[in-house]
Design an enzyme around this catalytic site. Sequence first.
Site, PDB file in Angstrom:
ATOM      1  N   CYS A   1       0.858  -1.174   0.000  1.00 31.07           N
ATOM      2  CA  CYS A   1       0.000   0.000   0.000  1.00 31.07           C
ATOM      3  C   CYS A   1       0.902   1.234   0.000  1.00 31.07           C
ATOM      4  O   CYS A   1       2.116   1.143   0.185  1.00 31.07           O
ATOM      5  CB  CYS A   1      -0.922   0.021   1.220  1.00 31.07           C
ATOM      6  SG  CYS A   1      -0.073   0.367   2.783  1.00 31.07           S
TER       7      CYS A   1
ATOM      8  N   GLU B   1      -0.085   0.148  15.482  1.00 23.12           N
ATOM      9  CA  GLU B   1      -0.779   1.352  15.011  1.00 23.12           C
ATOM     10  C   GLU B   1      -1.737   1.875  16.073  1.00 23.12           C
ATOM     11  O   GLU B   1      -1.795   3.078  16.351  1.00 23.12           O
ATOM     12  CB  GLU B   1      -1.536   1.068  13.719  1.00 23.12           C
ATOM     13  CG  GLU B   1      -2.266   2.294  13.175  1.00 23.12           C
ATOM     14  CD  GLU B   1      -3.170   1.974  11.995  1.00 23.12           C
ATOM     15  OE1 GLU B   1      -4.340   2.390  12.010  1.00 23.12           O
ATOM     16  OE2 GLU B   1      -2.701   1.286  11.055  1.00 23.12           O
TER      17      GLU B   1
ATOM     18  N   CYS C   1       2.520   6.669   8.044  1.00 22.36           N
ATOM     19  CA  CYS C   1       1.583   6.780   6.932  1.00 22.36           C
ATOM     20  C   CYS C   1       0.746   8.048   7.109  1.00 22.36           C
ATOM     21  O   CYS C   1       0.250   8.320   8.207  1.00 22.36           O
ATOM     22  CB  CYS C   1       0.679   5.556   6.891  1.00 22.36           C
ATOM     23  SG  CYS C   1      -0.653   5.680   5.674  1.00 22.36           S
TER      24      CYS C   1
ATOM     25  N   SER D   1       1.172  -9.894   9.960  1.00 22.66           N
ATOM     26  CA  SER D   1       0.504  -8.761   9.321  1.00 22.66           C
ATOM     27  C   SER D   1      -1.000  -8.802   9.588  1.00 22.66           C
ATOM     28  O   SER D   1      -1.694  -9.747   9.202  1.00 22.66           O
ATOM     29  CB  SER D   1       0.757  -8.772   7.813  1.00 22.66           C
ATOM     30  OG  SER D   1      -0.084  -7.861   7.160  1.00 22.66           O
ATOM     31  N   SER D   2      -1.508  -7.752  10.226  1.00 24.20           N
ATOM     32  CA  SER D   2      -2.928  -7.683  10.567  1.00 24.20           C
ATOM     33  C   SER D   2      -3.798  -7.632   9.316  1.00 24.20           C
ATOM     34  O   SER D   2      -4.807  -8.324   9.214  1.00 24.20           O
ATOM     35  CB  SER D   2      -3.189  -6.439  11.428  1.00 24.20           C
ATOM     36  OG  SER D   2      -4.561  -6.249  11.637  1.00 24.20           O
TER      37      SER D   2
ATOM     38  N   THR E   1      -6.495   1.612  10.620  1.00 19.69           N
ATOM     39  CA  THR E   1      -6.660   1.740   9.168  1.00 19.69           C
ATOM     40  C   THR E   1      -6.957   0.415   8.480  1.00 19.69           C
ATOM     41  O   THR E   1      -7.591   0.385   7.424  1.00 19.69           O
ATOM     42  CB  THR E   1      -5.401   2.363   8.536  1.00 19.69           C
ATOM     43  OG1 THR E   1      -4.263   1.575   8.891  1.00 19.69           O
ATOM     44  CG2 THR E   1      -5.210   3.786   8.994  1.00 19.69           C
TER      45      THR E   1
ATOM     46  N   HIS F   1       3.213   2.609  10.929  1.00 19.31           N
ATOM     47  CA  HIS F   1       2.203   2.528  11.993  1.00 19.31           C
ATOM     48  C   HIS F   1       2.160   3.783  12.852  1.00 19.31           C
ATOM     49  O   HIS F   1       1.150   4.048  13.505  1.00 19.31           O
ATOM     50  CB  HIS F   1       2.518   1.332  12.915  1.00 19.31           C
ATOM     51  CG  HIS F   1       2.451   0.007  12.230  1.00 19.31           C
ATOM     52  ND1 HIS F   1       3.513  -0.876  12.214  1.00 19.31           N
ATOM     53  CD2 HIS F   1       1.467  -0.584  11.522  1.00 19.31           C
ATOM     54  CE1 HIS F   1       3.173  -1.955  11.535  1.00 19.31           C
ATOM     55  NE2 HIS F   1       1.940  -1.809  11.103  1.00 19.31           N
TER      56      HIS F   1
ATOM     57  N   HIS G   1       5.499  -5.813   8.385  1.00 16.28           N
ATOM     58  CA  HIS G   1       5.257  -7.193   8.812  1.00 16.28           C
ATOM     59  C   HIS G   1       5.523  -8.150   7.655  1.00 16.28           C
ATOM     60  O   HIS G   1       4.606  -8.794   7.127  1.00 16.28           O
ATOM     61  CB  HIS G   1       3.814  -7.337   9.316  1.00 16.28           C
ATOM     62  CG  HIS G   1       3.587  -6.671  10.634  1.00 16.28           C
ATOM     63  ND1 HIS G   1       2.389  -6.117  11.005  1.00 16.28           N
ATOM     64  CD2 HIS G   1       4.431  -6.439  11.671  1.00 16.28           C
ATOM     65  CE1 HIS G   1       2.495  -5.611  12.208  1.00 16.28           C
ATOM     66  NE2 HIS G   1       3.724  -5.783  12.631  1.00 16.28           N
TER      67      HIS G   1
ATOM     68  N   HIS H   1      -2.046  -3.991  18.511  1.00 18.28           N
ATOM     69  CA  HIS H   1      -1.440  -3.617  17.228  1.00 18.28           C
ATOM     70  C   HIS H   1      -0.657  -2.310  17.389  1.00 18.28           C
ATOM     71  O   HIS H   1      -1.125  -1.373  18.031  1.00 18.28           O
ATOM     72  CB  HIS H   1      -2.527  -3.438  16.163  1.00 18.28           C
ATOM     73  CG  HIS H   1      -1.985  -3.379  14.770  1.00 18.28           C
ATOM     74  ND1 HIS H   1      -1.448  -2.234  14.242  1.00 18.28           N
ATOM     75  CD2 HIS H   1      -1.880  -4.327  13.808  1.00 18.28           C
ATOM     76  CE1 HIS H   1      -1.046  -2.475  13.001  1.00 18.28           C
ATOM     77  NE2 HIS H   1      -1.292  -3.738  12.716  1.00 18.28           N
TER      78      HIS H   1
END
Length: 634
Positions: free
Chosen positions: A13, A129, A99, A219-220, A163, A77, A42, A127
């Site tokens: 992304c 983030e 980000c 990775s979430s 996000t 994050h 991740h 997490h």
Amino acid sequence: MKEILLAEKSGFCFGVKRAVDTALNYREKSNKDIYTLGQLIHNNDVVELLNSKGIHPIEINNIDSLKENDIIIIRSHGVSPKIIKMLEDKKLIIADATCPYVAHIHKKVKEYYNLGYGIVIVGDSSHPEVIGINGWCNDEAIVSKDGSNVDELPEKVCLVSQTTEKQENWEKVLKKVKEKCSEVVSFNTICNATDVRQKSAMELSKNVDTMVVIGGIHSSNTAKLYEICKGNCSNTIYVENAGEIPDEIIKNGKRIGITAGASTPDWIIKEAINKMSENKELEFNEQLAYMEQNDVQIAVGDMVKGTIISLNEKEAFVNIGYKTDAVIPLQEASRDDNASINDLFRVGDEVEAKVISLKNNDGYVVLSKVEIEREKAYDEIQQAFENNTTITVEIKEAVKGGIIGRFKGVRIFIPASHIELFHIENLADYIGKTMEVNIIEYKIQRRGSKIVGSRKAILTKEKLENEENAWNSLEKGQIVEGQVKRLTNFGAFVEVNGIDGLLHVSEISWGRVEKPQDILKVNDIVKVYILELDKENKKLSLSIKKLIENPWNNIENKYPVGNVVLGKVVRFADFGAFVELEPGVDGLVHISEISYKRINKPSEVLTLGEQVKAKIINVNKEEKKISLSIKETE
């Protein structure tokens, strides 16, 4: 024949790619040690790749091992303000790759927390983030996945989301919060790229017999893609790279779908496509072409990077990895009217520019560096406005009511009353000068912008700091030098280290002083003694006479009884005349001791300022009294 289908939106992304690019760019430009705060993304393969280039992950509890000026990269994050402060205190070079979408959440959370709202975050509490977001509200947010833990909430709530969260979880929590609270401000901060990626995976997984989800095991967003695909296609596997794809999938799959998480680079996806293709050369090339066309999706307003491939007098041509090349016209390359293309670029240069047209008359994408500079300037000005920090402007002109400064081409108006702490006679004197200003008004509208700067707060702060330093340098009993600034009937104001102190008329001399003007003049430099010092109330009391010996000391030795002394008549009373023997020492000649003749008042035989001889008939040191007789000398 085997068919391999790649989800329309897969892989890196914007935020993750930006973080990786940031790390690699620092590696190219610097020989310093480079660290990322935790794993940058991740994805173990990418982390190993970065590690091989000397970009190493480090956990926050090991930060003390870093040296001053080491480079530390904040991953996409984001982190809390406390972490940023910790890194700044360590004097590390901070490369903030947070980000922009996450940074936007930080801004909203801080804003509404300061307005008294309770903060609710939809997402995973563990997490990074979410941990970073929570830091912008003093770690006081309620983190909820499905609304099951939001029974007790304040009356006012601001709701945001991780996000990479699923839309259905956002809606669950939002519904629950609205039922519980009287006032709810909600910002659906699920990244659009995440939503599009999930929808693309949803559609593809409905139309294949096998689904391969590629991404980091931690990775979430990849885990959520796996959940979505598994719900539609029972034969769904989750792998980190091509090496983990089972042989039976390759052999038995007829219609295989592939999607990848936001932390998965293109080369890992391409390796997976290559491994699963029956006719590897054919299948790989077809998929590669598909990916190459879809990797670069541009729109007006996008920031793109590319390489200069050719130049002419008016344009620079750029390869941006798109289906057509781009061009930077001279007027979009620099604001300098005298600049030339060859002064600005060389073939092979890497450039970053903004898309302002997808196709000109010749079919090229049109880019602008000027727009990037202008937007960066506006961003910096906005940051200065929001964070109450300063920027340096160059004064270009004087106008009615103030002066006009420029910050990287952006116009800033500075009112005359905000330039100095005193009145200015000629505004034109400032043209060509640079000055630091705070931004006190920032309005960007379609028809123009209004940006107002001020030096008042800066100058006031400097003045207060100077005063504070001055107060700290002074002590009671200290002897200092000062300058007489103004005179009044009750004393003089003397400036000491930039602070006004009062020299009361009674502290100017041991002698009688009718008016300070008789002894002092404005701008005189005098030595003074600090009588009293009140830092809290900003009061400073000074004395000159404290530096002179008290004339009443040893008075009996200086003026023995029975001796004749010469003095000056200084004032009259009904009962006698006062004669000054020396400054601070007056003697009284009682009316009965002035003359053998009978008189009604002293002025009948004496005049002010007259020198007279008198005999000392009594000295009282304790009461500071000396009795004199003029008639005894006749």
